[in-house]
Write a protein that holds these residues in place. Structure first.
Motif, short mmCIF file in Angstrom:
data_model
loop_
_atom_site.label_atom_id
_atom_site.label_comp_id
_atom_site.label_asym_id
_atom_site.label_seq_id
_atom_site.Cartn_x
_atom_site.Cartn_y
_atom_site.Cartn_z
N TYR A 1 7.40 80.91 52.98
CA TYR A 1 6.35 81.00 53.90
C TYR A 1 6.46 82.31 55.00
O TYR A 1 5.56 83.03 55.09
CB TYR A 1 5.96 79.79 54.63
CG TYR A 1 5.02 79.55 55.38
CD1 TYR A 1 3.59 80.40 55.18
CD2 TYR A 1 4.59 78.66 56.37
CE1 TYR A 1 2.57 80.25 56.09
CE2 TYR A 1 3.62 78.32 57.31
CZ TYR A 1 2.53 79.11 56.74
OH TYR A 1 1.18 78.93 57.75
N TRP B 1 11.02 75.97 51.62
CA TRP B 1 9.85 76.00 51.78
C TRP B 1 9.43 76.91 52.88
O TRP B 1 8.64 77.94 52.59
CB TRP B 1 8.90 74.85 51.76
CG TRP B 1 9.05 74.10 50.65
CD1 TRP B 1 7.74 73.93 49.73
CD2 TRP B 1 9.82 73.07 50.09
NE1 TRP B 1 8.30 73.19 48.58
CE2 TRP B 1 9.36 72.46 48.93
CE3 TRP B 1 11.20 72.68 50.46
CZ2 TRP B 1 10.06 71.56 47.96
CZ3 TRP B 1 12.01 71.77 49.78
CH2 TRP B 1 11.52 71.26 48.65
N TRP C 1 4.64 78.12 44.40
CA TRP C 1 5.63 77.51 45.04
C TRP C 1 6.81 77.00 44.46
O TRP C 1 7.97 77.22 44.88
CB TRP C 1 5.16 76.09 45.86
CG TRP C 1 4.35 76.22 46.98
CD1 TRP C 1 2.94 76.19 47.16
CD2 TRP C 1 4.78 76.87 48.50
NE1 TRP C 1 2.52 76.45 48.45
CE2 TRP C 1 3.84 76.86 49.21
CE3 TRP C 1 5.95 76.82 48.80
CZ2 TRP C 1 3.80 77.30 50.58
CZ3 TRP C 1 6.30 77.45 50.10
CH2 TRP C 1 5.03 77.53 51.02
#
Length: 218
Positions: free
Chosen positions: A199, A195, A18
């Protein structure tokens, strides 16, 4: 493979990555923003002129279009970066810029993007729906080029169209499933996209890796 399973696999691939992928998303955003801002200031004749202008100078529009073309290889390399994450190759951020060291590959990626845009536009002239369907059919072209760089532009486009038979609706629903997250990101003043974008990229890479990559090339 269900959409929920694809997204689960994507989340599993992103474990421990991440920090890297958020950093890459932020870097691309800053890079593109700074370049576009600098171009507009330059075309306006300085920061004061830019601040006081009522419209974007034609030169700025032209230069931004050129910059957008130059950035095409980078955006494609970023999608390949996520495919490497899915394949557990532990890519590093600097490798997305190495696409510019191969002039032939960079020009090929630009040419492919232009041809896909032309084909999709021509189909859209018939009706919006045919254009969307063809856009979905061509969606795997760049992933196929990563695995089969020997293919020509038109061969890769044709191969994507062939492999996506029976998968276009699933790919459409996969990307549509992120729309709720998109609205939440807007409420976060866009910060959530740092984020959400990785994804989505990883889910699309998983879709290709699990469902499309293993199909035999003609």
């Amino acid at each position: 493979m269900k959409i929920s399973a694809i997204k689960y696999e994507a989340r599993q691939s992103l474990k421990g990555e991440w920090g890297k992928v958020v950093g890459l998303t932020f870097l691309y955003f800053i890079l593109s923003t700074v370049i576009n801002f600098s171009v507009e200031v330059y075309a306006s004749g300085g920061i004061l002129n830019w601040f006081n202008q009522d419209y974007t100078p034609p030169l700025a529009s032209i230069l931004n279009a050129i910059i957008s073309i130059i950035l095409i290889p980078l955006t494609i390399a970023i999608s390949w970066f996520y495919l490497d994450i899915v394949r557990e190759k532990s890519p590093e951020i600097p490798q997305v810029f190495t696409i510019y060291t191969d002039a032939r590959l960079a020009l090929k990626s630009i040419g492919t993007t232009i041809m896909i845009g032309i084909f999709t536009f021509l189909w859209s002239l018939l009706l919006l729906i045919p254009g969307i369907i063809k856009g979905l059919a061509y969606s795997q072209t760049f992933m196929i080029l990563k695995d089969h760089p020997e293919l020509s532009i038109f061969e890769a486009i044709t191969e994507s169209r062939r492999r996506m038979v029976g998968y276009k609706w699933k790919f459409f629903l996969l990307n549509l499933s992120f729309i709720g997250w998109g609205f939440l990101c807007l409420l976060s003043l866009g910060i959530g996209f740092l984020w959400l974008t990785p994804y989505i990229y990883t889910s699309n890479a998983t879709f290709y890796h699990k469902l499309i990559a293993e199909k035999k090339t003609l």
